[in-house]
Motif scaffolding. Sequence first.
Motif, PDB file in Angstrom:
ATOM      1  N   GLY A 149      -9.673  12.287  65.072  1.00  0.00           N
ATOM      2  CA  GLY A 149     -10.142  12.421  63.698  1.00  0.00           C
ATOM      3  C   GLY A 149     -11.543  12.988  63.595  1.00  0.00           C
ATOM      4  O   GLY A 149     -11.816  13.858  62.760  1.00  0.00           O
ATOM      5  N   VAL A 150     -12.447  12.509  64.445  1.00  0.00           N
ATOM      6  CA  VAL A 150     -13.825  12.993  64.406  1.00  0.00           C
ATOM      7  C   VAL A 150     -13.888  14.460  64.835  1.00  0.00           C
ATOM      8  O   VAL A 150     -14.536  15.294  64.178  1.00  0.00           O
ATOM      9  N   PHE A 151     -13.217  14.806  65.938  1.00  0.00           N
ATOM     10  CA  PHE A 151     -13.224  16.192  66.404  1.00  0.00           C
ATOM     11  C   PHE A 151     -12.643  17.130  65.351  1.00  0.00           C
ATOM     12  O   PHE A 151     -13.183  18.197  65.078  1.00  0.00           O
ATOM     13  N   TRP A 152     -11.536  16.712  64.747  1.00  0.00           N
ATOM     14  CA  TRP A 152     -10.870  17.569  63.766  1.00  0.00           C
ATOM     15  C   TRP A 152     -11.735  17.753  62.527  1.00  0.00           C
ATOM     16  O   TRP A 152     -11.835  18.863  61.989  1.00  0.00           O
ATOM     17  N   SER A 153     -12.367  16.695  62.074  1.00  0.00           N
ATOM     18  CA  SER A 153     -13.176  16.781  60.854  1.00  0.00           C
ATOM     19  C   SER A 153     -14.380  17.693  61.044  1.00  0.00           C
ATOM     20  O   SER A 153     -14.702  18.505  60.167  1.00  0.00           O
ATOM     21  N   VAL A 154     -15.047  17.589  62.197  1.00  0.00           N
ATOM     22  CA  VAL A 154     -16.212  18.445  62.457  1.00  0.00           C
ATOM     23  C   VAL A 154     -15.762  19.895  62.625  1.00  0.00           C
ATOM     24  O   VAL A 154     -16.413  20.822  62.129  1.00  0.00           O
ATOM     25  N   GLN A 155     -14.644  20.092  63.306  1.00  0.00           N
ATOM     26  CA  GLN A 155     -14.128  21.447  63.510  1.00  0.00           C
ATOM     27  C   GLN A 155     -13.737  22.099  62.185  1.00  0.00           C
ATOM     28  O   GLN A 155     -13.779  23.322  62.050  1.00  0.00           O
ATOM     29  N   HIS A 156     -13.387  21.286  61.190  1.00  0.00           N
ATOM     30  CA  HIS A 156     -12.946  21.813  59.901  1.00  0.00           C
ATOM     31  C   HIS A 156     -14.012  21.686  58.819  1.00  0.00           C
ATOM     32  O   HIS A 156     -13.695  21.549  57.628  1.00  0.00           O
ATOM     33  N   GLY A 157     -15.265  21.743  59.226  1.00  0.00           N
ATOM     34  CA  GLY A 157     -16.343  21.948  58.280  1.00  0.00           C
ATOM     35  C   GLY A 157     -17.151  20.750  57.861  1.00  0.00           C
ATOM     36  O   GLY A 157     -18.072  20.887  57.036  1.00  0.00           O
ATOM     37  N   LEU A 158     -16.880  19.566  58.375  1.00  0.00           N
ATOM     38  CA  LEU A 158     -17.687  18.407  57.998  1.00  0.00           C
ATOM     39  C   LEU A 158     -18.994  18.439  58.785  1.00  0.00           C
ATOM     40  O   LEU A 158     -18.972  18.475  60.021  1.00  0.00           O
ATOM     41  N   PRO A 159     -20.150  18.455  58.112  1.00  0.00           N
ATOM     42  CA  PRO A 159     -21.423  18.470  58.835  1.00  0.00           C
ATOM     43  C   PRO A 159     -21.552  17.262  59.753  1.00  0.00           C
ATOM     44  O   PRO A 159     -21.104  16.155  59.416  1.00  0.00           O
ATOM     45  N   SER A 160     -22.156  17.476  60.915  1.00  0.00           N
ATOM     46  CA  SER A 160     -22.257  16.393  61.894  1.00  0.00           C
ATOM     47  C   SER A 160     -23.059  15.216  61.354  1.00  0.00           C
ATOM     48  O   SER A 160     -22.776  14.067  61.693  1.00  0.00           O
ATOM     49  N   GLY A 161     -24.044  15.490  60.496  1.00  0.00           N
ATOM     50  CA  GLY A 161     -24.817  14.402  59.899  1.00  0.00           C
ATOM     51  C   GLY A 161     -23.970  13.519  59.012  1.00  0.00           C
ATOM     52  O   GLY A 161     -24.102  12.290  59.019  1.00  0.00           O
ATOM     53  N   ILE A 162     -23.069  14.121  58.239  1.00  0.00           N
ATOM     54  CA  ILE A 162     -22.177  13.348  57.390  1.00  0.00           C
ATOM     55  C   ILE A 162     -21.193  12.560  58.254  1.00  0.00           C
ATOM     56  O   ILE A 162     -20.877  11.398  57.982  1.00  0.00           O
ATOM     57  N   ALA A 163     -20.696  13.192  59.318  1.00  0.00           N
ATOM     58  CA  ALA A 163     -19.767  12.506  60.221  1.00  0.00           C
ATOM     59  C   ALA A 163     -20.426  11.285  60.852  1.00  0.00           C
ATOM     60  O   ALA A 163     -19.811  10.214  60.962  1.00  0.00           O
ATOM     61  N   ALA A 164     -21.679  11.428  61.274  1.00  0.00           N
ATOM     62  CA  ALA A 164     -22.398  10.296  61.865  1.00  0.00           C
ATOM     63  C   ALA A 164     -22.642   9.203  60.833  1.00  0.00           C
ATOM     64  O   ALA A 164     -22.585   8.014  61.143  1.00  0.00           O
ATOM     65  N   LEU A 165     -22.903   9.598  59.594  1.00  0.00           N
ATOM     66  CA  LEU A 165     -23.116   8.610  58.540  1.00  0.00           C
ATOM     67  C   LEU A 165     -21.829   7.830  58.280  1.00  0.00           C
ATOM     68  O   LEU A 165     -21.859   6.603  58.108  1.00  0.00           O
ATOM     69  N   VAL A 166     -20.694   8.523  58.257  1.00  0.00           N
ATOM     70  CA  VAL A 166     -19.410   7.839  58.085  1.00  0.00           C
ATOM     71  C   VAL A 166     -19.189   6.848  59.225  1.00  0.00           C
ATOM     72  O   VAL A 166     -18.737   5.715  59.016  1.00  0.00           O
ATOM     73  N   GLY A 167     -19.518   7.262  60.451  1.00  0.00           N
ATOM     74  CA  GLY A 167     -19.384   6.358  61.586  1.00  0.00           C
ATOM     75  C   GLY A 167     -20.261   5.126  61.462  1.00  0.00           C
ATOM     76  O   GLY A 167     -19.904   4.040  61.939  1.00  0.00           O
ATOM     77  N   SER A 168     -21.402   5.286  60.795  1.00  0.00           N
ATOM     78  CA  SER A 168     -22.309   4.158  60.614  1.00  0.00           C
ATOM     79  C   SER A 168     -21.777   3.125  59.632  1.00  0.00           C
ATOM     80  O   SER A 168     -22.352   2.036  59.505  1.00  0.00           O
ATOM     81  N   LEU A 169     -20.691   3.453  58.927  1.00  0.00           N
ATOM     82  CA  LEU A 169     -20.074   2.478  58.036  1.00  0.00           C
ATOM     83  C   LEU A 169     -19.228   1.466  58.799  1.00  0.00           C
ATOM     84  O   LEU A 169     -18.857   0.423  58.244  1.00  0.00           O
ATOM     85  N   GLN A 170     -18.917   1.754  60.061  1.00  0.00           N
ATOM     86  CA  GLN A 170     -18.034   0.869  60.812  1.00  0.00           C
ATOM     87  C   GLN A 170     -18.547  -0.565  60.932  1.00  0.00           C
ATOM     88  O   GLN A 170     -17.779  -1.511  60.740  1.00  0.00           O
ATOM     89  N   PRO A 171     -19.840  -0.780  61.269  1.00  0.00           N
ATOM     90  CA  PRO A 171     -20.293  -2.175  61.345  1.00  0.00           C
ATOM     91  C   PRO A 171     -20.136  -2.936  60.034  1.00  0.00           C
ATOM     92  O   PRO A 171     -19.848  -4.137  60.042  1.00  0.00           O
TER      93      PRO A 171
END
Length: 290
Positions: A83-105
């Motif tokens: 999911g992460v690889f696909w989202s970044v490859q399809h235009g999601l900025p890495s900063g936004i992807a990292a922010l989404v990951g920070s929602l996990q805790p």
Amino acid sequence: MPAPAPFLVPALFVLIWATGFVAARFVAPHAEAFTFVAIRVVAVALVLATLALLLRARWPRGRTGWLHAAFAGVLMQGVYVIGVFWSVQHGLPSGIAALVGSLQPLLTASLAGRVLGESVSRRRWLGIGIGFSGALLVLAPKIGASDPAGIPVPALTACLFAMVAMTGGTLWQKRHGAGADLLSNAAIQFAGAVLLAVPIALLFGTGGFDASTPLWLGLAWSVLVNSVGGILLLLMLIKRGAVAGVASLLFLVPPVSAVMAYLLFEESLAPVQMSGMAIATLGVALASRG
């Protein structure tokens, strides 16, 4: 004098987990995402299975143990990574992807009580909130440089789904894998990920893999350090600690990744980001103490 081991394992985990972004930066121009992920999980599964056999690790006795470990692997090493690889490859900025990951805790802490019966104290909630604020400050300059209107909804959805999958896998592992051997359990997890990643690569991947030196180096690091080392440390932390506290360590990944990008790729490191690193560290310290 307190033993350094309790602090060494979490610190090493954060450092190794953060290198995943560096490896992705190296291999991105040289391999298609689905193909790279499939090759990686197959290689990791083989390495871990070989180590487990050589070291005579204890394997699950019944089918249930195998299924629990494989299902956790599908979520943590299959759905999440793809999911992460696909989202970044399809235009999601890495900063936004990292922010989404920070929602996990935050999601992990909110579900830990219902799923595992773990109580999340006010101090841990405070630490989680402070840690998320610090991670947000670290990512603020990159997020500000992105056009929110240009964020593709499918890519953002895929990243959110990946984050939920990682949370689910963490909770599943804590609930059903408490007594499992770390090495054999990790091998079964990646075998489960293979069952998902390989068919997806065959159906939807392009097979792009230029076999260049940077790609082989990135693959070797991703397999041996980021995957084998990272997952063993993560399982060790989950086994011995509350999942909300373990998940809070992910708040330190964006700051550490930012420092690595500054040192390796000469990316800028603004004062607000350095302040965010200090705040995230404080939040993790509070959350880890419960």
